[in-house]
Scaffold this active site. Structure first.
Site, PDB file in Angstrom:
ATOM      1  N   PHE A 105      35.055  43.813  25.729  1.00 54.47           N
ATOM      2  CA  PHE A 105      34.431  42.818  26.604  1.00 54.47           C
ATOM      3  C   PHE A 105      32.984  43.172  26.906  1.00 54.47           C
ATOM      4  O   PHE A 105      32.145  42.283  27.067  1.00 54.47           O
ATOM      5  CB  PHE A 105      35.259  42.624  27.872  1.00 54.47           C
ATOM      6  CG  PHE A 105      36.519  41.865  27.594  1.00 54.47           C
ATOM      7  CD1 PHE A 105      36.533  40.486  27.606  1.00 54.47           C
ATOM      8  CD2 PHE A 105      37.687  42.532  27.276  1.00 54.47           C
ATOM      9  CE1 PHE A 105      37.684  39.774  27.311  1.00 54.47           C
ATOM     10  CE2 PHE A 105      38.843  41.841  26.978  1.00 54.47           C
ATOM     11  CZ  PHE A 105      38.841  40.455  26.992  1.00 54.47           C
ATOM     12  N   ALA A 106      32.654  44.442  26.958  1.00 57.79           N
ATOM     13  CA  ALA A 106      31.250  44.840  27.121  1.00 57.79           C
ATOM     14  C   ALA A 106      30.439  44.399  25.903  1.00 57.79           C
ATOM     15  O   ALA A 106      29.286  43.977  26.034  1.00 57.79           O
ATOM     16  CB  ALA A 106      31.152  46.349  27.312  1.00 57.79           C
ATOM     17  N   GLU A 128      34.941  42.205  40.013  1.00 56.71           N
ATOM     18  CA  GLU A 128      33.801  41.322  39.800  1.00 56.71           C
ATOM     19  C   GLU A 128      33.340  41.460  38.359  1.00 56.71           C
ATOM     20  O   GLU A 128      33.059  42.560  37.890  1.00 56.71           O
ATOM     21  CB  GLU A 128      32.655  41.693  40.734  1.00 56.71           C
ATOM     22  CG  GLU A 128      31.427  40.844  40.513  1.00 56.71           C
ATOM     23  CD  GLU A 128      30.199  41.376  41.230  1.00 56.71           C
ATOM     24  OE1 GLU A 128      29.240  40.604  41.350  1.00 56.71           O
ATOM     25  OE2 GLU A 128      30.193  42.551  41.637  1.00 56.71           O
ATOM     26  N   TYR A 160      44.778  55.096  51.465  1.00 53.57           N
ATOM     27  CA  TYR A 160      44.127  53.806  51.701  1.00 53.57           C
ATOM     28  C   TYR A 160      45.022  52.896  52.533  1.00 53.57           C
ATOM     29  O   TYR A 160      46.207  52.741  52.255  1.00 53.57           O
ATOM     30  CB  TYR A 160      43.800  53.117  50.369  1.00 53.57           C
ATOM     31  CG  TYR A 160      43.085  51.812  50.578  1.00 53.57           C
ATOM     32  CD1 TYR A 160      41.723  51.787  50.855  1.00 53.57           C
ATOM     33  CD2 TYR A 160      43.763  50.608  50.556  1.00 53.57           C
ATOM     34  CE1 TYR A 160      41.055  50.592  51.083  1.00 53.57           C
ATOM     35  CE2 TYR A 160      43.108  49.410  50.778  1.00 53.57           C
ATOM     36  CZ  TYR A 160      41.758  49.410  51.046  1.00 53.57           C
ATOM     37  OH  TYR A 160      41.106  48.226  51.281  1.00 53.57           O
ATOM     38  N   GLN A 167      46.751  43.133  48.651  1.00 52.53           N
ATOM     39  CA  GLN A 167      46.147  41.854  48.264  1.00 52.53           C
ATOM     40  C   GLN A 167      46.870  41.276  47.059  1.00 52.53           C
ATOM     41  O   GLN A 167      47.321  42.000  46.189  1.00 52.53           O
ATOM     42  CB  GLN A 167      44.660  42.022  47.977  1.00 52.53           C
ATOM     43  CG  GLN A 167      44.336  42.894  46.783  1.00 52.53           C
ATOM     44  CD  GLN A 167      42.844  43.149  46.634  1.00 52.53           C
ATOM     45  OE1 GLN A 167      42.040  42.786  47.479  1.00 52.53           O
ATOM     46  NE2 GLN A 167      42.468  43.782  45.536  1.00 52.53           N
TER      47      GLN A 167
END
Length: 176
Positions: A105-106, A128, A160, A167
């Protein structure tokens, strides 16, 4: 210490690390590959909108959409898109994850900012994506992230428990 595929399998078998669903090609030599989920969000292109990071939730400035494996989504040049992983991840208290974009993908000109999965985190990973020089079409279920796990010197004292714990899907930024 970076975990090998063998170490990752042991963590998964003991259910210390959870990745669900787990596909046959998820575990790699020195990490795991995660897939795009079905939800993507992009910021509205409106010069009159200013987000106050101390006060404003960004829900009003985001346009979220669901797609499927046939249609995908186009990420335009310099566009910032929030994506989610298909997988639910539960981290033990002695591992952190370094999140990288798979080189495929890069090479399509996409990139992501440096991202860490904290010890004790549970949930889908919101990431992101930033468009490069050309429009790029991506699809749910494509392997797009590579996560390298590193063992901490001891289990963390305070795992954490922040605002992004548990989420599901794309989670927009939340003011502190």
């Amino acid at each position: 210490m970076i975990l090998s595929d063998w170490d990752i399998r042991v963590y998964l078998e003991k259910k210390l690390l959870v990745i669900n669903p787990l596909f046959p090609d998820t575990i790699r030599e020195n990490g795991v590959d995660l897939r795009f989920g079905y939800q993507f969000c992009r910021f509205k292109k409106d010069q009159n909108i200013i987000v106050d990071t101390a006060r404003d939730p960004v829900d009003k400035t985001l346009v979220c959409e669901e797609t499927d494996e046939n249609n995908g989504i186009i990420i335009n040049p310099l566009e910032h898109v929030l994506a989610t992983t298909l997988e639910w991840v539960e981290m033990p208290n002695d591992l952190i994850g370094f999140v990288n974009l798979r080189s495929t993908f890069a090479r399509y000109s996409l990139y992501i900012p440096p991202t860490i999965i904290d010890a004790g985190f549970k949930g889908n990973i919101t990431i992101e994506l930033i468009g490069g020089s050309i429009p790029v079409k991506v699809y749910p279920k494509q392997r797009f992230l590579h996560v390298i796990f590193a063992r901490t010197s001891s289990p963390v004292y305070r795992p954490y428990s922040g605002k992004y714990q548990k989420q599901r899907g794309v989670t927009p930024p939340k003011p502190d």
